[in-house]
Design an enzyme around this catalytic site. Structure first.
Site, mmCIF file in Angstrom:
data_model
loop_
_atom_site.group_PDB
_atom_site.id
_atom_site.type_symbol
_atom_site.label_atom_id
_atom_site.label_comp_id
_atom_site.label_asym_id
_atom_site.label_seq_id
_atom_site.Cartn_x
_atom_site.Cartn_y
_atom_site.Cartn_z
ATOM 1 N N ASP A 92 0.671 -4.445 5.484
ATOM 2 C CA ASP A 92 -0.420 -5.344 5.107
ATOM 3 C C ASP A 92 -0.521 -5.444 3.592
ATOM 4 O O ASP A 92 -0.040 -4.582 2.860
ATOM 5 C CB ASP A 92 -1.753 -4.848 5.680
ATOM 6 C CG ASP A 92 -2.135 -3.461 5.174
ATOM 7 O OD1 ASP A 92 -1.227 -2.599 5.089
ATOM 8 O OD2 ASP A 92 -3.318 -3.223 4.870
ATOM 9 N N GLU A 93 -1.144 -6.513 3.139
ATOM 10 C CA GLU A 93 -1.507 -6.701 1.736
ATOM 11 C C GLU A 93 -0.367 -6.359 0.779
ATOM 12 O O GLU A 93 -0.499 -5.512 -0.102
ATOM 13 C CB GLU A 93 -2.760 -5.883 1.424
ATOM 14 C CG GLU A 93 -3.958 -6.337 2.258
ATOM 15 C CD GLU A 93 -5.240 -5.573 1.990
ATOM 16 O OE1 GLU A 93 -6.324 -6.157 2.142
ATOM 17 O OE2 GLU A 93 -5.156 -4.368 1.646
ATOM 18 N N VAL A 94 0.755 -7.056 0.961
ATOM 19 C CA VAL A 94 1.919 -6.831 0.098
ATOM 20 C C VAL A 94 1.733 -7.687 -1.164
ATOM 21 O O VAL A 94 2.299 -8.777 -1.304
ATOM 22 C CB VAL A 94 3.233 -7.176 0.838
ATOM 23 C CG1 VAL A 94 4.442 -6.772 -0.007
ATOM 24 C CG2 VAL A 94 3.276 -6.465 2.185
ATOM 25 N N HIS A 137 0.823 -1.219 0.000
ATOM 26 C CA HIS A 137 0.000 0.000 0.000
ATOM 27 C C HIS A 137 0.854 1.265 0.000
ATOM 28 O O HIS A 137 0.558 2.239 0.692
ATOM 29 C CB HIS A 137 -0.963 0.007 1.181
ATOM 30 C CG HIS A 137 -2.166 -0.858 0.969
ATOM 31 N ND1 HIS A 137 -2.990 -0.728 -0.139
ATOM 32 C CD2 HIS A 137 -2.670 -1.885 1.689
ATOM 33 C CE1 HIS A 137 -3.951 -1.638 -0.076
ATOM 34 N NE2 HIS A 137 -3.783 -2.365 1.008
#
Length: 491
Positions: free
Chosen positions: A151-153, A95
């Protein structure tokens, strides 16, 4: 459904400023309300509205001005005066769209088509991250806790350098993730030894106990486990928290949601959905072993799903939801007493923003109340079937189809009725839009007002506008010119 109240620990409200950053005056009014509702601190995600300087000045938003240094300091000072801690959240791996979207940063992406994920192999990328953190920490005097995101790599391991790295025997994507996060966390500790570091947990959920123990993160970070769903799986969440604890990471955080997690384009918040999410988190907390040390809960309020997505619900329409979530945590349930406190404090008759009515004098009304009412009214119009599906109505499909428009072979009498109805809908919408615009501009930058209208209103009004224009074009071929005025059709 009743549980013990939320255990000892902080209750943070997440301010997602990467979309619709409130004007400073409104931000202060919100902070005051948060304090009155029992909030202990703010988890502030600035992204491009932070006043980055020097080589990072390009990160500042162009659509709306970033907050000034003085404004960031005054926000913290005001929060502290209300007994609230401020914890900045700076993304350091996934992100990172607000950084990697810039052409001069393209070479730092893991893969060219994924704007959010940093290439973990480039030392320049780590330097950019550390400079971001340095500037943020410097502008938060006395800071003791920092959230480094992670998060959310997405697409990690798909870059060419990552593929080469992974080609060595025994290397995994999990290790690749851990190596970067550990490098950043250690650099933070080296620069600021006193700093407590929080990070999102989702990239570690599938890791084995042995991998977590050997990760290098034990004693370095405090994972924050997020789940915003109303049907959160309590037993699975408990098992996950216990796994982190068994790995040596006993200091843990939860993250719930009071808005911005229903859908990417949701306009009006459902209080019940977020109440259910918090009841499930209470169930989780009640089931944990004494070894797990819950440091607190961050009640997130996402304004965008990511930097490049559309705006979710604005804060005013979600204030009843936030108040309900906080009271639920305090009481262990949303009891009659909890409901009475919410409705009394906010001066409303219902905790659902779509059905709330004023019950108290104006000075008890929550900040942004009028905008919330106007958005609810406009949203009801935008979602009414007569307006949203006007192009699919019997008359439009039967007497004003694309085929008929293209050939200008229409029935003038019915086509004029279609025009008049579309014009009436447009006028009704425009009147409500102008009221929303005027009220929203008091609380948000003009750029936010324009974006909100273009994202939520224009997709509905544009087809109506096209129909009125097409009717006028068709009638010019079929009706004498001097008849136009009698049907409110422009010459």
């Amino acid at each position: 459904m009743s549980y013990p109240p939320w255990p000892k620990g902080k209750k943070l409200v997440h301010l997602d400023l990467k979309g619709a950053p409130p004007r400073v005056e409104y931000l202060h009014r919100l902070i005051e309300l948060f304090s009155e509702l029992g909030v202990d601190g703010l988890l502030v995600e600035y992204e491009d509205v932070f006043p980055y300087d020097g080589e990072l000045k390009l990160l500042q938003a162009t659509a709306q001005p970033a907050y000034s240094r003085d404004e960031v300091l005054s926000m913290q000072e005001f929060a502290r005066s209300k007994g609230m801690e401020v914890i900045p959240l700076v993304q350091t791996f996934g992100h990172m769209e607000f950084v990697l979207k810039h052409r001069s940063m393209w070479h730092l992406r893991e893969v060219a088509h994924c704007v959010g994920t940093l290439n973990p192999h480039r030392e320049e990328g780590v330097k950019v991250v550390m400079e971001m953190l340095r500037q943020v920490v410097e502008l938060h005097p006395g800071l003791s806790t920092l959230h480094i995101g992670a998060d959310e790599v997405y697409m990690l391991g798909e870059g060419e350098e990552s593929k080469l790295w992974l080609a060595s025997p025994g290397r995994t994507v999990e290790q690749l993730f851990l190596s970067h996060v550990t490098k950043v966390a250690r650099a933070v500790k080296e620069a600021w030894p006193h700093m407590t570091i929080i990070m999102w947990d989702d990239m570690m959920r599938g890791m084995s106990l042995d991998t977590l123990k050997a990760s290098g993160l034990v004693g370095l970070v405090q994972p924050m486990l997020w789940d915003y769903t109303p049907n959160l799986d309590a037993s699975k969440t408990v098992s996950l928290l216990e796994k982190y604890c068994s790995a040596g990471m006993a200091d843990l955080w939860a993250a719930s949601s009071f808005k911005g997690s229903t859908s990417v384009y949701t306009c009006v918040t459902s209080t019940q959905r977020h109440l259910d999410n918090h009841l499930q988190w209470l169930k989780v907390a009640a089931s944990l072993s004494p070894a797990v040390n819950m440091k607190g809960i961050a009640i997130t309020g996402w304004q965008r799903y990511d930097h490049l997505s559309v705006l979710c619900e604005l804060i005013p329409v979600a204030i009843p939801s936030l108040a309900v979530c906080l009271q639920t945590l305090l009481h262990g349930q949303f009891s009659a007493e909890a409901q009475s406190k919410v409705t009394g404090k906010l001066g409303i008759s219902s905790v659902e923003v779509e059905t709330m009515e004023m019950t108290c004098v104006a000075d008890t009304v929550f900040p942004g109340r009028r905008l919330a009412e106007l958005i609810v009214e406009l949203n009801a119009l935008l979602n009414s079937e007569d307006i949203r599906f006007f192009e699919n109505s019997m008359f439009v499909r039967g007497w004003f189809s694309p085929y008929q428009r293209q050939r200008k072979t229409v029935t003038p009498l019915i086509t004029m009725q279609i025009h008049n109805q579309a014009s009436l809908y447009l006028a009704t919408l425009q009147q409500k839009v102008e009221a929303v615009r005027e009220e929203m501009a008091k609380l948000y930058p003009d750029s936010t007002v324009q974006e909100w209208i273009e994202e939520h209103v224009s997709p509905v009004t544009a087809p109506l506008q096209r129909i009125t224009e097409d009717v006028a074009a068709c009638l010019k071929e079929m009706v004498p010119k001097n008849h136009f005025s009698s049907f409110d059709i422009a010459d």
